[in-house]
Design a protein around this motif. Structure first.
Motif, PDB file in Angstrom:
ATOM      1  N   GLY A 254     -70.210  19.408  43.683  1.00  0.00           N
ATOM      2  CA  GLY A 254     -69.729  18.508  43.622  1.00  0.00           C
ATOM      3  C   GLY A 254     -68.699  19.415  41.907  1.00  0.00           C
ATOM      4  N   LEU A 255     -69.040  20.458  41.035  1.00  0.00           N
ATOM      5  CA  LEU A 255     -68.566  20.905  40.498  1.00  0.00           C
ATOM      6  C   LEU A 255     -67.508  21.998  40.815  1.00  0.00           C
ATOM      7  CD1 LEU A 255     -71.165  20.671  37.302  1.00  0.00           C
ATOM      8  CD2 LEU A 255     -68.850  19.340  37.416  1.00  0.00           C
ATOM      9  N   GLY A 256     -68.120  22.843  42.498  1.00  0.00           N
ATOM     10  CA  GLY A 256     -67.425  23.745  42.703  1.00  0.00           C
ATOM     11  C   GLY A 256     -68.437  24.790  42.282  1.00  0.00           C
ATOM     12  N   THR A 257     -69.139  24.949  41.936  1.00  0.00           N
ATOM     13  CA  THR A 257     -70.056  26.527  41.021  1.00  0.00           C
ATOM     14  C   THR A 257     -71.722  26.432  42.032  1.00  0.00           C
ATOM     15  OG1 THR A 257     -70.262  27.206  38.763  1.00  0.00           O
ATOM     16  CG2 THR A 257     -70.791  25.068  39.604  1.00  0.00           C
ATOM     17  N   SER A 258     -72.024  26.921  41.421  1.00  0.00           N
ATOM     18  CA  SER A 258     -73.700  27.401  41.142  1.00  0.00           C
ATOM     19  C   SER A 258     -74.522  26.637  41.169  1.00  0.00           C
ATOM     20  CB  SER A 258     -73.698  28.712  41.856  1.00  0.00           C
ATOM     21  OG  SER A 258     -73.998  29.212  40.301  1.00  0.00           O
ATOM     22  N   PRO A 259     -75.707  26.802  41.752  1.00  0.00           N
ATOM     23  CA  PRO A 259     -76.870  26.037  41.589  1.00  0.00           C
ATOM     24  C   PRO A 259     -77.278  26.856  40.443  1.00  0.00           C
ATOM     25  CG  PRO A 259     -76.921  25.476  43.887  1.00  0.00           C
ATOM     26  CD  PRO A 259     -76.111  26.799  43.594  1.00  0.00           C
ATOM     27  N   LEU A 260     -77.471  27.772  40.574  1.00  0.00           N
ATOM     28  CA  LEU A 260     -78.200  28.761  39.092  1.00  0.00           C
ATOM     29  C   LEU A 260     -76.928  28.536  37.923  1.00  0.00           C
ATOM     30  CD1 LEU A 260     -77.777  32.109  39.356  1.00  0.00           C
ATOM     31  CD2 LEU A 260     -76.787  31.604  37.071  1.00  0.00           C
ATOM     32  N   SER A 261     -75.567  28.009  37.918  1.00  0.00           N
ATOM     33  CA  SER A 261     -75.077  27.691  36.913  1.00  0.00           C
ATOM     34  C   SER A 261     -75.094  27.080  36.009  1.00  0.00           C
ATOM     35  CB  SER A 261     -73.709  28.505  37.176  1.00  0.00           C
ATOM     36  OG  SER A 261     -73.384  29.714  37.322  1.00  0.00           O
ATOM     37  N   VAL A 262     -75.273  25.476  37.245  1.00  0.00           N
ATOM     38  CA  VAL A 262     -76.160  24.185  36.470  1.00  0.00           C
ATOM     39  C   VAL A 262     -77.384  24.214  36.237  1.00  0.00           C
ATOM     40  CG1 VAL A 262     -76.386  21.601  37.474  1.00  0.00           C
ATOM     41  CG2 VAL A 262     -74.777  23.419  38.249  1.00  0.00           C
ATOM     42  N   ALA A 263     -78.270  24.509  36.627  1.00  0.00           N
ATOM     43  CA  ALA A 263     -79.811  25.147  36.131  1.00  0.00           C
ATOM     44  C   ALA A 263     -79.535  25.802  34.802  1.00  0.00           C
ATOM     45  CB  ALA A 263     -80.467  25.818  36.529  1.00  0.00           C
ATOM     46  N   LEU A 264     -78.764  26.510  34.940  1.00  0.00           N
ATOM     47  CA  LEU A 264     -78.629  26.816  33.398  1.00  0.00           C
ATOM     48  C   LEU A 264     -77.386  26.400  32.051  1.00  0.00           C
ATOM     49  CD1 LEU A 264     -78.171  31.355  33.609  1.00  0.00           C
ATOM     50  CD2 LEU A 264     -80.122  29.794  33.260  1.00  0.00           C
ATOM     51  N   ALA A 265     -77.075  25.779  32.510  1.00  0.00           N
ATOM     52  CA  ALA A 265     -76.479  25.568  31.955  1.00  0.00           C
ATOM     53  C   ALA A 265     -76.872  23.899  30.916  1.00  0.00           C
ATOM     54  CB  ALA A 265     -74.584  25.010  32.417  1.00  0.00           C
ATOM     55  N   TRP A 266     -77.555  23.224  32.054  1.00  0.00           N
ATOM     56  CA  TRP A 266     -78.809  22.301  31.632  1.00  0.00           C
ATOM     57  C   TRP A 266     -79.216  23.075  30.441  1.00  0.00           C
ATOM     58  CZ3 TRP A 266     -83.665  21.131  31.453  1.00  0.00           C
ATOM     59  CH2 TRP A 266     -84.045  20.366  31.449  1.00  0.00           C
ATOM     60  N   VAL A 267     -80.131  23.664  30.436  1.00  0.00           N
ATOM     61  CA  VAL A 267     -80.891  23.624  29.966  1.00  0.00           C
ATOM     62  C   VAL A 267     -80.924  24.576  28.686  1.00  0.00           C
ATOM     63  CG1 VAL A 267     -81.749  26.169  30.486  1.00  0.00           C
ATOM     64  CG2 VAL A 267     -83.390  25.036  29.619  1.00  0.00           C
ATOM     65  N   ARG A 268     -79.698  25.386  28.670  1.00  0.00           N
ATOM     66  CA  ARG A 268     -79.114  26.376  27.230  1.00  0.00           C
ATOM     67  C   ARG A 268     -78.334  24.735  26.315  1.00  0.00           C
ATOM     68  NH1 ARG A 268     -73.468  27.439  29.515  1.00  0.00           N
ATOM     69  NH2 ARG A 268     -73.091  25.526  29.007  1.00  0.00           N
ATOM     70  N   ASP A 269     -78.229  23.610  26.732  1.00  0.00           N
ATOM     71  CA  ASP A 269     -77.519  22.985  25.641  1.00  0.00           C
ATOM     72  C   ASP A 269     -78.553  21.837  25.983  1.00  0.00           C
ATOM     73  OD1 ASP A 269     -75.084  24.433  25.627  1.00  0.00           O
ATOM     74  OD2 ASP A 269     -73.690  22.912  27.344  1.00  0.00           O
ATOM     75  N   ARG A 270     -79.869  22.522  25.441  1.00  0.00           N
ATOM     76  CA  ARG A 270     -81.158  21.189  25.688  1.00  0.00           C
ATOM     77  C   ARG A 270     -80.880  20.848  24.099  1.00  0.00           C
ATOM     78  NH1 ARG A 270     -81.611  16.904  28.481  1.00  0.00           N
ATOM     79  NH2 ARG A 270     -83.476  17.269  27.329  1.00  0.00           N
ATOM     80  N   PRO A 271     -81.068  19.770  23.118  1.00  0.00           N
ATOM     81  CA  PRO A 271     -81.560  19.933  21.751  1.00  0.00           C
ATOM     82  C   PRO A 271     -82.376  20.942  21.780  1.00  0.00           C
ATOM     83  CG  PRO A 271     -81.839  17.550  22.659  1.00  0.00           C
ATOM     84  CD  PRO A 271     -81.477  18.579  23.718  1.00  0.00           C
ATOM     85  N   GLY A 272     -82.253  21.547  20.447  1.00  0.00           N
ATOM     86  CA  GLY A 272     -83.294  22.669  20.118  1.00  0.00           C
ATOM     87  C   GLY A 272     -83.182  23.853  20.549  1.00  0.00           C
ATOM     88  N   VAL A 273     -82.547  24.299  21.651  1.00  0.00           N
ATOM     89  CA  VAL A 273     -82.592  25.208  22.687  1.00  0.00           C
ATOM     90  C   VAL A 273     -81.709  26.349  21.864  1.00  0.00           C
ATOM     91  CG1 VAL A 273     -82.600  26.657  24.922  1.00  0.00           C
ATOM     92  CG2 VAL A 273     -83.585  24.448  24.358  1.00  0.00           C
ATOM     93  N   VAL A 274     -81.781  27.070  21.940  1.00  0.00           N
ATOM     94  CA  VAL A 274     -81.042  28.365  21.223  1.00  0.00           C
ATOM     95  C   VAL A 274     -80.499  29.728  22.315  1.00  0.00           C
ATOM     96  CG1 VAL A 274     -81.098  30.332  19.566  1.00  0.00           C
ATOM     97  CG2 VAL A 274     -82.293  28.533  18.974  1.00  0.00           C
TER      98      VAL A 274
END
Length: 321
Positions: A254-274
């Motif tokens: 749906g976003l026109g990107t890769s599953p890898l990018s979706v998974a990384l962006a999800w965890v990167r922006d979780r509360p507390g994650v640096v």
């Protein structure tokens, strides 16, 4: 690449880290050099290794690249001790003698005068915590270490270590954290938030499963097909994981990107994650991970991924009200 402060400290790191667990085994020195160059050219600054990675070869390769491929002062060098086990009175673990001996070994292999972030790789129940923390104090006081962190600590272990008075501040905890492994949200993440400790995520791609490469079998050139990583990957090849991987793939389409990018962006922006720490067999794989830097997940997609991967809370950590 955006830079973030690591916990309540003055240390800034890139919001994606470069992992080196395979350097010296699946990744040779020339390929490691190409990865490090691509990473730093993209604005990455945080490179993570450990004294046990390929029996110290990862540290040796990284040390050989510092100053040759990238200037030493442009890289935050992080390494770990505790997990190395050798014969003899100072052969491993978290005793003061073993830790300070391990530190000297890491400095030699890395060819540096100091380590920017020195992490305890695991909890050692055989050694009094006060003794372990005293080694961290000595390392910082000597100038050989700038900041200290821990790795793979449970919530009570992290809280106990952080709250013990009179010791150098713990600024980070490195834990497995991904859409497939959210257990740290029960107690580790709250403990880290309470004590001002930054989360560093290892295996942010679910040990490679979240890329979707294992949906139709095991590729012959994948970690899952290798003798030393097959069991490591297999842990996340479950029915629950398959549902999450499908949701990630749908979001990526749906976003026109890769599953890898979706998974990384999800965890990167979780509360507390640096920063999530990504490893790659080759530079092509690394560039795929670096592409996630440009992606911010829309709230609706983030909510859908939160829902399909939700971790179960129960007593006593259950959220009330």
């Amino acid at each position: 690449m955006e830079q973030r402060y690591l916990g309540h400290s003055g240390l800034r790191v890139s919001r994606m880290g470069l992992g080196t667990m395979t350097w010296g085994r699946d990744t040779d020195a020339d390929e490691a050099a190409a990865q490090l160059l691509a990473f730093t050219e993209a604005g990455g600054t945080f490179v993570d290794t450990a004294d046990v990675y390929v029996e110290g070869e990862s540290e040796r390769i990284l040390g050989g690249l510092l100053g040759e491929v990238v200037p030493r002062d442009q890289v935050v060098v992080a390494t770990k001790a505790v997990a190395r086990r050798n014969d003899g009175p100072f052969g491993g673990g978290a005793s003061r003698g073993a830790l300070l001996s391990a530190l000297d070994g890491s400095l030699r292999r890395l060819g540096v005068e100091h380590i920017d972030l020195w992490q305890l790789h695991a909890w050692d129940a055989a050694v009094p915590l006060e003794e372990t923390l005293s080694a961290l104090d000595a390392a910082v006081a000597s100038g050989k270490v700038r900041y200290v962190g821990v790795s793979n600590y449970s919530g009570w272990q992290l809280g106990t270590a952080a709250a013990l008075p009179g010791h150098v501040r713990i600024v980070s905890t490195q834990v497995e954290y991904s859409l497939l492994e959210r257990g740290v949200e029960r107690e580790v993440a709250p403990a880290a938030a309470h004590h001002g400790i930054g989360l560093l995520s290892w295996a942010p791609l679910g040990r490679g499963v979240l890329t979707g490469k294992y949906r139709n079998g095991t590729p012959s050139d994948s970690r899952g097909a290798s003798a030393h990583f097959a069991g490591y990957v297999e842990q996340h090849r479950t029915e629950r994981a398959a549902r999450i991987v499908q949701a990630v793939a749908t979001a990526a389409d749906g976003l026109g990107t890769s599953p890898l990018s979706v998974a990384l962006a999800w965890v990167r922006d979780r509360p507390g994650v640096v920063a999530p720490i990504v490893g790659a067999r080759d530079t092509g794989q690394l560039l795929g991970s670096l592409a996630a830097e440009a992606l911010t997940l829309p709230p609706a997609i983030r909510a859908a991924l939160d829902d399909v991967s939700a971790v179960e809370f129960g007593y006593p950590e259950r959220r009330l009200g």
